[in-house]
Structures are given as structure tokens and as C-alpha cells.
Design an enzyme around this catalytic site. Structure first.
Site, PDB file in Angstrom:
ATOM      1  N   SER A  46       6.388  -9.001  10.878  1.00  0.00           N
ATOM      2  CA  SER A  46       5.509  -8.085  10.137  1.00  0.00           C
ATOM      3  C   SER A  46       4.115  -8.675  10.015  1.00  0.00           C
ATOM      4  O   SER A  46       3.117  -7.963  10.134  1.00  0.00           O
ATOM      5  CB  SER A  46       6.083  -7.826   8.747  1.00  0.00           C
ATOM      6  N   ASN A  47       4.026  -9.988   9.769  1.00  0.00           N
ATOM      7  CA  ASN A  47       2.714 -10.606   9.653  1.00  0.00           C
ATOM      8  C   ASN A  47       2.068 -10.834  11.016  1.00  0.00           C
ATOM      9  O   ASN A  47       0.902 -11.184  11.094  1.00  0.00           O
ATOM     10  CB  ASN A  47       2.812 -11.922   8.884  1.00  0.00           C
ATOM     11  N   LYS A 165      17.205 -12.170   7.533  1.00  0.00           N
ATOM     12  CA  LYS A 165      15.995 -12.442   6.762  1.00  0.00           C
ATOM     13  C   LYS A 165      15.878 -11.347   5.718  1.00  0.00           C
ATOM     14  O   LYS A 165      15.835 -10.168   6.056  1.00  0.00           O
ATOM     15  CB  LYS A 165      14.756 -12.412   7.671  1.00  0.00           C
ATOM     16  N   SER A 167      13.542  -9.867   2.913  1.00  0.00           N
ATOM     17  CA  SER A 167      12.210  -9.910   2.306  1.00  0.00           C
ATOM     18  C   SER A 167      12.145  -9.189   0.976  1.00  0.00           C
ATOM     19  O   SER A 167      11.068  -9.060   0.400  1.00  0.00           O
ATOM     20  CB  SER A 167      11.183  -9.316   3.272  1.00  0.00           C
ATOM     21  N   GLY A 190      12.691 -14.121   2.696  1.00  0.00           N
ATOM     22  CA  GLY A 190      11.646 -13.489   3.486  1.00  0.00           C
ATOM     23  C   GLY A 190      10.264 -13.508   2.867  1.00  0.00           C
ATOM     24  O   GLY A 190       9.310 -13.033   3.471  1.00  0.00           O
TER      25      GLY A 190
END
Lengths: 296, 296, 296, 296
Positions: A46-47, A165, A167, A190
Site C-alpha cells: 500500500s505504501n 499481515k 493492518s 501491519g
């Protein structure tokens, strides 16, 4: 047999120069991180602004990361989309270019239908056809859906699904999942905002935006817990909360990249339609980094 | 000077017999709890079905609890509503009948306007006119609003606001609040699903539905953390997760009351429009209590 | 036999002077509205800041409104809360003081449990013990819950439940409800933003914040539809959208009251913790009123 | 100069046979629809399971639809994703294969950042590089984001952005948008549940799942409004509500496809992880179709 993925990995940002992916800048960032105790790297998370990349750019990114990797570090590629067919294809293409494992988002478009049965179907089909181990990825703030512990428990039995993971900042959810899966299944925190409680609850490690700019602190926090130094770990967690908030919920990827620039990494601007930080926001971010002791 | 509210308190259920409040049954329950390490009791909380009680019933409930209290136990009364005027009046009436402190919900009707400034106005005005200490109560799943750390930080400076019960399962939110307030301000975990991480992050205690049926286990968990036994605390947390889920998110108050009946307390039925558990649900609940070791 | 509640009613604001309810100011406002084609008035609705009033203030408000009413106008009192017992008691007290009907909010605290069966229980019990007709009130933006068409269909058969105010802007929901109830059951639009589509779908009228400041326009819109003049009605709807937005979603009750002051009514400030408009907001509101032709 | 897209278009389902796209079955369905008053077809929309298709499948689908089209019908291709670069490329590839226009989803991954400014950047950049006209697509139930009227108003001035499909059931939102854009900008209703109110408010037409199975009824509803026959249009709307609900919110794409099979089209199963209807659901659906007069 499954191996636990212990440790801290940053979901690395994707550097852009004049709108194009700057593969060389990624290599430079990785060179810096290679000197730390990070367990490895996640590209196309996502980042990493994965949703803004073309398929071709994604595969080149895996290649660039593979070439920059130092010995012993893991490379994980984010390859998930709602399409099972495309997720399998992209995952195998990433594996061919050096990815050790893939991180696969929960499908999320048809939110009403995305319940446990659908998640079990999706991940079973994908994992059965991907040639490297698969880590599931639950991120409600971006997908609007949540995978429940009952589905994770079923999927944790699949030989090619090695972890999740999570988040979500809901630590009850994380703890419930950890209580539902075998020891060798890796639950990864996450977001650094819940790193301490997640690890204390038994998580194997974390994939954390914060690890892009504070790799040593994140690794240190896990080390402290390993040594039973909970008071120190909890104190470090508190120190990291404001800076983590700045680069996630407050300013998002643009904030993370601006912080990277301030700290000697290549950050740069996010891709449109995301916008870079405004000047005033940048100043506030700098103050936050200073307060956390990350910047002089 | 503010005193920290350390310890575990159950938000006690309100017993009904033929639709009327059974004050004697409450006294019997309290007599049982008096023999445990609980710090005290909260009447008229969310699990006390406060919203279904008339004003007259509420005040009698405070009286009944006061009379049943053993020496040294605290009595806290839930008195909050959107109306500042009524909240002050009810709080003082409860104080006159023996409440040591009041637990006051965030106002929530006009959700769009319920931001930090409104919360600061509300709690400042209420706390300034109530004759006993005030504990704020954040419970997003019922109110649809959340009080942010910046507002809590301001309100924590008010001499008559001594703490916050946070029923959010978002441990990042709890940790951020703890990092923002003085040492003598008591952050209390609001649900047993995050008791371990909340206490590990520095919470002073918990106001927990689960403490109605498992008071010793909840007290034990806090004791373990005090002694630095994190592995045991985390293991106990895991054991309590399924039973806590059954009496909160899964079956709600009806489940909590059914569990009380199974465990020798007076539970009874919830008030309409809530419905009692169906037979099948009761059987599942019994299995869950057995698995957690609460029932033979 | 049930009578349809045709027409437009404002949920009247509650005037405050130095923090106390200004009953005389309410009477003055009603005197002005009495000269219009409004069908009547709702006191203690969402725009009446009912949640900020004490029980005593509420009953005085009903008395004051009853005394100010001109012949033929209806008086409806908002009396609902989660407590069935208190809702019945307050409803009958309001009826004793002149209320022709009561408007009763869906219960909403235990959101997970507030499904069709609970709503049917609640409204059946309340309506069976209230001495005047009952209108149900669905307002998801304040309650966080929604009553579905299947429950409304069941409740519409109750002889003492004569209608539903639906403040959802989801016109599909309104149309589905209208298609599920008998002709003599009154579905009332709850916000002027969907007045035209709601009436065109068969709604009997509307209880509208906008009717506090633009009673004639709202009445006119319904008249146009009655005469089959849909193009004119739709055009009038469009003209009213920006001003309606300003006094509802944008500025809320504070905006509505400020607009009343600008238009010759007694508006005044909302009760704390709501805040009055800032100066800049007031200026923008004035421009919006001018553009809509409500202010010279 | 922009031309209004008047009329009704189905977002056509994508037929699968043994897991592969059945292009011939799509051609058969289109041949049937060609005999109706539909304005054209949308391929790769939400009901076309676009998110489950590979890029290669998408382009073949456009080709197949182009070849099956009868004279005068429009072909619109859904080509949007968060990536501006990929959206432009796919849009132009679709145009090269015969698409007359493209339907482009709002970007939605970074929900917090997806406000008006980001939407304006995104659509301006995409529309500036796509060789056919662009229709924006707002569908909050799948994306979790909403484009507000102020952004639509700005984008409506772009010469290559000709319309917006709004799948929100909030008719106030649709009416506000219609009031904010020029006459030649086409606002299209995105779900048959609000077809009547949307058209009555000035929408140019609709892109409707229901038009896959009830094309004539949808076209008829628009014709009635054009002739000022609002009572008949509203009555037809009511009749269509239950069947529309069955094929959208209740059973989703699986329900729509099952209904197509019942009505002589090729429906088939949805792609995994969606599941086909269970037998009991299929029976209920059949009853709903019969009640609506669509099935004998």
C-alpha cells in the site's frame, strides 16, 4: 514445512522522478536499509503506491529490488487484486524475478459478498497455483472489508499460506487470530501504531510504513520484547506513536515520502492523484520527527 | 489531588423480574462479587441497560448498590446523556445516594458536530457542576462517535475529570491517549478483548463486561502484568477472548445475562426490545464457558 | 380509522434565551407560521434539540405550543428514547398537554441488535400503550440504525401507528416502504433535499427543517405535484437544495437558527455543546439565502 | 460539442463457460437486446465482473461486443482503476477496438485522500489523454468513496468529460449534481431503484443492472416521464423495486445471472470468489420475477 517470518520489513515506497519510476533510487534506499536489522522488504504494498503502477513497472520493480538485496534479506512482492487469474499470473511473474513470497490483498470490490467463504475460496485458489509462499493482507481502511479469524484459521492450514499481515489497529482482532492459528503461521503487525501490543500478543513481526524511516527503532522494539523488557518496549512504542501517525493516517504516503527526504533517503513526490505535502505540513512533520529524536 | 482508579470493575447488569428491576437480585450479585478482588462496581453502564431504565429506577439502583457495597469497594454510576443539564442533575442525585464517581458518555446525537471542541465544552461544563469525580466514557460501537486524544489531553487537566473508560478495541487509540495525559489520570480499558494490551500500554485498570462472570480471571490478568509476567498474562488473555466475544459482540447483554445464570449469579432476561438468547445460542454459550474453564 | 397526515410540518427549533427555554419566543414563531399553509408543528424533534432538554422543559414546550396553535393545525411531539417505559410515559404526558400525535425515534443504542424483530417489538409495545397516534421516526445519520421496509410493513398494520418519518436521503428506501404499506399509512419525507422525489413516489407530506424558514416554498412544492406540475416542482426542488444543505448537513441546527434570525423569526443560539455559527459562516449563509430568493 | 447520452444501457454481465469468458454467449445476449429500445451497452462495468477479468480478456470483450452491436447502439467500456497511466492505456486500447466512450470509476484506494481536489486531478489527467469521451462513475457501495457535486461541477466543464453515472441511491446527491452542471452534461442513474426519481430530477438516462433482464420496462419508464405520465412512471417504478433489489443488493451479480438464465439469456455462474445462488435462493428469485410479471 512453513518457516515463520520473524522480524520487521518496510513496505518500501516507490520512488518517482518526473513521473517515472526511479529504479536506481529504490536501489539506493535498499542499500541504506541493508545495513540495518530489517528482515527484508515488501515492494508493491500500500505504501508502495502499487495501485498506481502498471504491470510492467511492477515487474521491473521486483527486478530492481532483487538486484539491490543483500544476502539473507527477504523480498516480498504485493501482487493481489480481485482477479484470481491475474493475481496468480502476477505472483508467478514476480517469483520468477526474485520474490521470495507474495503479499496478497483480500479481494474487496463486492463488499457484501466478501465474507469468510469467499475469502477461503479466493486464497485457496490463489495459493494453490502460486510457486512461492503466500502471505494474506488484511487492510480494512483501504479495502472496506475485514477477514475474520474463522477464515484465517481455515486458510492457515494451507501449506502454501504462511502468514497474514493485519493492518487493522484492532488488537482484539489480531489476538483472536493468533489464538486461532498454528505456531508456524506468521501473523505480522501491519502498522507501527500497534507494534508493541501485537508483538506482545504473539505476532511474529511487522510490515510497517514506519520501518522505511525508523528501521532501527522498529527492530529494537521487537528485540526488547524478545528480552522481556516490556516497560522499555512500551515506552519506545509511545515515542513512535506521533511520528507514525504523521506518516500514515495524518499525511499518508506523501508524508512518508517527505519524511524520507528529510532523513537522507530518496522520498520524492507521490504519484497523482495523490498530492505532495503542502509547505506548512512539511514543517509540522519536521517538528514531529525532531520530537521523536529521528531528526536533529 | 486525583487518585488513580486502579483495578477491575464490572459494569454490572441490571436484573429484571417480570419486567421490573429486581433490586434484591442486584444485592445478591454484589454480595458474591464482594468476596473477589474487584475494585468496585459500575451501575447504569452499557451492560446495565441504562438506556432502558427510567430516572426513578436509576436512582433506586444506586441506592441498592450502595447498601450492598462492602467496605473499600468503589461505586460508579453511569449518568451521561446528550443533555448537559440532565447529566449534571442525575450525577448529583446519584452522588447523593452514594456514588463515589460518575461515568459519563460522550454526547453523540449530532454526530457531525461532535468533534474535539464540542467534547471539551460538554465535559468541562458537566465536570464543573458535579460534586463527585467524573470519568469520561468513549464507546464508538454504541455512540458512533470517538473522542480523540487531543480532546482527552485537554480534559485530563480538569481537576474533577479523573479518567476515561475507552471501549474502543483500537489499542493505538488507547496508547495515544495514555501518552497524552498525566500519570494520575486513569485510562481504563473498556472491554476485556484488549485488557492485556491496554494494561501493558499503561492503562490503570478496566471496566469490563467479562468481570461480571470472570472477576478473578480479570483481576489475575492485571496482577500478572504488575509482576512482569507478560507471557502468562498474554496466555490468559487468549483464553478469555472467545468467552468475552460471546458475551459482547456475539450475543450482547442477553448473552452476558445467560452466562451469569449458568455461573450462579442472577442474570435473567434483558429488557425489551432486546430479546433473550434462543435455546441453540444458550447451548453454544455453555460450550464456550466450558472451554474457557469457567464452567465444569 | 387512520387518517393520512398530508402536508408539510416543520420540526420547530427550541428557542433559548440565556440558556433557558424561551417559551414566549416559540409562541411568536408559531404565530408567524400559523398564517401559512403548514399542516402543523413538530416539537422536540431532532431540530428541536430534544436531546438537550430536560423532561420538565419538554412538557412545558408542549403546553406552550398547544396554547400558540391556531385552529386546525396539528401538534406532534417527539417523545422517543430507547426506553419503552419512559417513551410511553412521556408520550402520554405530552398527549395530556395537547399533543395530537407522537413522533418516536427508532431505538438505537444496541445497534447490532436493532434489526427488524427488535423494532417490531419496540413499536408494538409503545404504540399499544400510548393514547394518541404514533408516527415512527427513522433518521440514520443521528441514530446509526435503519428500519427496513419489512418491519415498517408489519408495523403499518398496527391501528395506532399511523405513519413513518423517513429522514434517509435514500429514495429507493422510501419508495420501497411506500410500496409495502397500505394507502392510509403516511410516509413523510424527513428532509427537504428529497422532498420532490419523495412526494412523487407517493409520500403524504414532509417534516422538514427547511419548513422553519421557507414554509411557503415547501407547501408550494407539494401543491405543484398535486396539480401534476412536475417540471415546476423539480425546478423548485433544485432551487431549495443549496439552502437546505446549509441549514442541515453543512451547519446543522446552528445554521437553521441563524437563518431564522435573518428571516424575522426568533432563532438564537443552540444549546451547548453545539456552538453558534462563526461570523464567516453566517455571511456565507446569508449569501445562500439571498441566492435562493428567501432574503432580499 | 458534447452530446447528451439519453436512454437506458445495461452494464452487461460477462458470461463464463468452464471458467473462461464465453464471448459467443455475450454476442447472443446482445443480439437479443439489439431488438429493444436500449441506447447501447456497457461492458466491463461492476455487473460485468470487470475486477475479475485480465487485461487480455477485457480487450477481447470489447471486440466481441463491437462485432455484435447493431447500428446506432452505443458501446461504452469500463476502464477505470486507481492508476492514471493504466486507465489511459486501457481506455485507448478499448477505443481502438470499437468503444464509443469509456466509463471510469473514481479512484478509491487511498480513501482519506480521495476528496474533490484529487478527483479533479485524476479525471482531468485521464480525460486529457483518452481519445474517446469519458463518463465518470460514482459507486460508493463498491468504492467506499463519493464524488461531491463541487468536483463534478468543475469536471463537467472539461470538453472530453461528457457525463457521470451515479450509483448512489441518495437522490439528493443526484439532484444536487444535476443542478450544478450544464444541460449537455449527462447525469445517468446507476441503479433502477432510483430510476424514476433520478429521471424526474433531470437525469439523461440510466446504466442499470435491471436493464439486462427488463430492458423494455426500463425504457418504458423513461418514455412515460418524457410524456409527463408521472403517476404511471411511479407505479412502474414500484413494480420494479423488488426484482431490482433481488438482482442487486440481495443476491448481487449471481442473482442477476440466475435471472438471465430464467429469462432466456445466457447468465451462467459468476467467477470465483463469487458463488452462484443456492437452490433456495433461486426459487425465491423465480417467485420475485413472477410477481413482477417478468416470468410466466
Amino acid at each position: 514445512m512453513k518457516q515463520r517470518v520473524n522480524g520487521i520489513l518496510p513496505p518500501v515506497t516507490t520512488p518517482f522522478r518526473n513521473g517515472a519510476v526511479a529504479y536506481d533510487a529504490l536501489a539506493q534506499n535498499i542499500a541504506k536499509w541493508n545495513t540495518t536489522g530489517l528482515r527484508g522488504y515488501v515492494v508493491m504494498g500500500s505504501n508502495g503506491e502499487s495501485v498506481f503502477l502498471t504491470r510492467g513497472e511492477k515487474l521491473k520493480l521486483v527486478e530492481a529490488a532483487t538486484n539491490a538485496l543483500s544476502s539473507g534479506k527477504l523480498l516480498i512482492a504485493g501482487t493481489g487484486s480481485d482477479s484470481i487469474k491475474e493475481t496468480i499470473a502476477l505472483s508467478n511473474d514476480a517469483a520468477d524475478r526474485g520474490a521470495d513470497a507474495v503479499l496478497v490483498l483480500t479481494p474487496s470490490f463486492y463488499k457484501e459478498q466478501m465474507k469468510s467463504a469467499a475469502f477461503v475460496r479466493y486464497f485457496t485458489e490463489v495459493a494453490g497455483s502460486v510457486r512461492v509462499p503466500l502471505i494474506m493482507y488484511n487492510v480494512p481502511k483501504f479495502t472496506g472489508v475485514t477477514i475474520e479469524a474463522d477464515a484465517v484459521a481455515v486458510l492457515a492450514e494451507h501449506e502454501n499460506i504462511i502468514g497474514l499481515k493485519n493492518s487493522s489497529e484492532n488488537t482484539a482482532h489480531t489476538a483472536e487470530i493468533i489464538a486461532s492459528v498454528p505456531e508456524n503461521f506468521s501473523v505480522l503487525v501491519g502498522t507501527a501504531s500497534v507494534l508493541y501490543p501485537g508483538l506482545a500478543a504473539g505476532a511474529a513481526g511487522g510490515i510497517l510504513a514506519l520501518a522505511n524511516i525508523a528501521p532501527n527503532e522498529c527492530v529494537e522494539l521487537q528485540r526488547l520484547i524478545g528480552e522481556g523488557k516490556h516497560a522499555e518496549a512500551s515506552a519506545l512504542q509511545k515515542k513512535l506513536i506521533p511520528v507514525n501517525k504523521a506518516i500514515t493516517s495524518k499525511y499518508g504516503v506523501a508524508g512518508l515520502k517527505a519524511a524520507m527526504d528529510m532523513l537522507g533517503y530518496f522520498g520524492g513526490e507521490p504519484r497523482s492523484p495523490l498530492a505532495p505535502l503542502e509547505e506548512k505540513e512539511g514543517k509540522e512533520l519536521k517538528i514531529t520527527l525532531r520530537k521523536a529524536g529521528l531528526l536533529d
